[in-house]
Design a protein around this motif. Structure first.
Motif, short mmCIF file in Angstrom:
data_model
loop_
_atom_site.label_atom_id
_atom_site.label_comp_id
_atom_site.label_asym_id
_atom_site.label_seq_id
_atom_site.Cartn_x
_atom_site.Cartn_y
_atom_site.Cartn_z
N GLU A 143 -6.46 -14.13 -3.06
CA GLU A 143 -7.14 -13.16 -2.19
C GLU A 143 -7.22 -11.83 -2.90
N THR A 144 -8.37 -11.16 -2.78
CA THR A 144 -8.55 -9.86 -3.41
C THR A 144 -9.68 -9.11 -2.72
N VAL A 145 -9.84 -7.85 -3.07
CA VAL A 145 -10.98 -7.06 -2.58
C VAL A 145 -12.01 -6.99 -3.70
N LEU A 146 -13.17 -7.59 -3.46
CA LEU A 146 -14.27 -7.59 -4.43
C LEU A 146 -15.49 -6.97 -3.79
N PHE A 147 -16.03 -5.95 -4.44
CA PHE A 147 -17.28 -5.35 -3.99
C PHE A 147 -17.22 -4.97 -2.50
N ARG A 148 -16.13 -4.29 -2.12
CA ARG A 148 -15.95 -3.70 -0.80
C ARG A 148 -15.66 -4.73 0.30
N ARG A 149 -15.34 -5.95 -0.08
CA ARG A 149 -15.01 -6.98 0.91
C ARG A 149 -13.75 -7.73 0.50
N VAL A 150 -12.95 -8.13 1.48
CA VAL A 150 -11.81 -9.01 1.20
C VAL A 150 -12.38 -10.40 0.97
N ARG A 151 -12.07 -10.97 -0.20
CA ARG A 151 -12.62 -12.28 -0.52
C ARG A 151 -11.49 -13.26 -0.90
N VAL A 153 -10.84 -16.42 -3.31
CA VAL A 153 -11.46 -17.00 -4.51
C VAL A 153 -10.70 -18.25 -4.93
N LEU A 154 -11.44 -19.21 -5.45
CA LEU A 154 -10.87 -20.43 -6.00
C LEU A 154 -10.83 -20.27 -7.51
N ILE A 155 -9.66 -20.37 -8.10
CA ILE A 155 -9.50 -20.19 -9.55
C ILE A 155 -9.17 -21.54 -10.18
N ARG A 156 -9.91 -21.90 -11.23
CA ARG A 156 -9.67 -23.18 -11.90
C ARG A 156 -9.84 -23.02 -13.40
N PRO A 157 -9.11 -23.81 -14.19
CA PRO A 157 -9.26 -23.75 -15.65
C PRO A 157 -10.67 -24.18 -16.07
N HIS A 158 -11.17 -23.50 -17.11
CA HIS A 158 -12.50 -23.84 -17.64
C HIS A 158 -12.50 -23.49 -19.12
N GLY A 159 -12.38 -24.53 -19.96
CA GLY A 159 -12.34 -24.28 -21.40
C GLY A 159 -11.13 -23.41 -21.75
N GLU A 160 -11.39 -22.33 -22.46
CA GLU A 160 -10.32 -21.42 -22.86
C GLU A 160 -9.98 -20.40 -21.78
N GLY A 161 -10.78 -20.35 -20.72
CA GLY A 161 -10.56 -19.35 -19.69
C GLY A 161 -10.40 -19.93 -18.30
N LEU A 162 -10.76 -19.14 -17.31
CA LEU A 162 -10.69 -19.56 -15.91
C LEU A 162 -12.02 -19.24 -15.23
N ILE A 163 -12.33 -20.00 -14.19
CA ILE A 163 -13.49 -19.71 -13.34
C ILE A 163 -12.95 -19.27 -11.99
N ALA A 164 -13.42 -18.13 -11.51
CA ALA A 164 -13.05 -17.65 -10.18
C ALA A 164 -14.31 -17.72 -9.30
N THR A 165 -14.29 -18.60 -8.32
CA THR A 165 -15.45 -18.77 -7.43
C THR A 165 -15.15 -18.19 -6.06
N THR A 166 -15.96 -17.22 -5.63
CA THR A 166 -15.77 -16.69 -4.29
C THR A 166 -16.11 -17.77 -3.28
N LEU A 167 -15.39 -17.79 -2.18
CA LEU A 167 -15.56 -18.83 -1.17
C LEU A 167 -16.18 -18.26 0.11
N ASN A 168 -17.03 -19.07 0.74
CA ASN A 168 -17.56 -18.70 2.05
C ASN A 168 -16.45 -18.82 3.09
N TYR A 169 -16.50 -17.94 4.08
CA TYR A 169 -15.56 -18.05 5.19
C TYR A 169 -15.98 -19.21 6.09
N ASP A 170 -15.04 -19.69 6.89
CA ASP A 170 -15.30 -20.82 7.77
C ASP A 170 -16.47 -20.55 8.71
N TYR A 171 -16.57 -19.32 9.24
CA TYR A 171 -17.66 -19.01 10.17
C TYR A 171 -19.02 -18.94 9.48
N GLU A 172 -19.03 -18.84 8.16
CA GLU A 172 -20.29 -18.78 7.42
C GLU A 172 -20.85 -20.17 7.12
N VAL A 173 -20.00 -21.18 7.16
CA VAL A 173 -20.44 -22.56 6.88
C VAL A 173 -20.82 -23.23 8.19
#
Length: 284
Positions: A143-151, A153-173
């Motif tokens: 959990e973090t604050v990104l671009f003025r919103r609490v978001r 994020v799902l973090i997963r290994p990707h090659g030499e780095g990591l991918i951080a994907t912001t997630l939709n909230y339950d009410y948005e799906v």
């Protein structure tokens, strides 16, 4: 030139803290874009806010946000009040839990970012976190604050780095049930299912993003090029689709076509798919 980070902060796992930087992983900036013009003068148009009742332009200082509570009834929020609602950020991406990747439905995926160590001194902790996740075959929920919103994020290994994907909230799906509720149960004949499975087998392949072209964007690029060169633009005529009358017959025909395609692969067609991408020029 090194890419510019969208966000810089700290990845925190328990007592482990690692300085990290977030970079855009997917962008639409390369798509053809247009500006609105005045046909008569060729001048570019600009937007302005006007009062819906008086029709008069409203200056920026007089523009405020409002929440509609009823028809033509609003609660006005001043800029300072809106700012006060923005959560404070400590620039920390705090890992809440590690989970199995299959636990989360792709429906919740919003936007991907590359997550990399911010500086050489951060690399040892970063690699430790990355390798620990790889070995345990898990992803992280943070959990973090990104671009003025609490978001979240799902973090997963990707090659030499990591991918951080912001997630939709339950009410948005949206609920799948409201879209699938009218699908009725139909008992399929054994032969139908066997033919369908055969077609799927003959069409099996692997995902290669380079083989998928944005045909609309490519067509726009070609149209702009033709305009610049003074060439005549030919209108595109869509192919007429035939109606499927007999499902069983359509399955048999599809299965037959699948056999032909697998038996005699076309080397010419394969070569054609490897042509270099045409350079594009933005219109504007």
């Amino acid at each position: 030139m090194a890419p510019r980070a969208n966000w810089k902060g700290f990845l925190k796992v328990a007592e482990l803290v690692c300085p990290v930087a977030l970079y855009t992983a997917a962008s639409t900036n390369e798509r053809i874009s247009f500006h609105m013009l005045n046909r008569a003068t060729g001048h570019r148009l600009r937007r302005e806010f006007v009062d819906s009742e008086t029709g008069k332009p409203v200056e920026r200082d007089d523009q405020v946000k409002g929440y509609e509570t009823g028809k033509d009834d609003y609660i006005v929020l001043d800029p300072d009040e809106v700012t006060a609602a923005v959560p404070e950020s400590d620039k920390t991406m705090d890992v809440q839990a590690f989970i199995a990747r299959e636990e989360i439905d792709d429906l919740y995926f919003d936007k991907p970012y590359y997550l990399a160590p911010a500086g050489k001194q951060a690399q040892e902790v970063f690699i430790l976190i990355r390798e620990g996740m790889k070995n345990r075959k898990v992803v992280a929920l943070a959990e973090t604050v990104l671009f003025r919103r609490v978001r979240t994020v799902l973090i997963r290994p990707h090659g030499e780095g990591l991918i951080a994907t912001t997630l939709n909230y339950d009410y948005e799906v949206r609920s799948a049930q409201e879209h699938f509720s009218e699908i009725t149960d139909i008992t399929l004949k054994g032969e139908m299912l066997e033919l369908a499975e055969h077609i799927i087998k003959t069409k099996s392949g692997r995902f290669d993003p380079q083989k998928f072209d944005d045909r609309y964007d490519a067509a726009l690029a070609e149209m702009v090029k033709a305009k610049i060169e003074g060439r005549k633009i030919k209108p595109h005529k869509p192919k007429a689709e035939g109606k499927v009358i007999d499902l069983m017959e359509a399955l048999r025909q599809s299965a037959g076509e699948g056999d032909k395609k697998t038996a005699k692969p076309s080397t010419k067609k394969a070569a054609a798919t490897r042509k270099p991408a045409a350079s594009r020029r933005k219109a504007g």
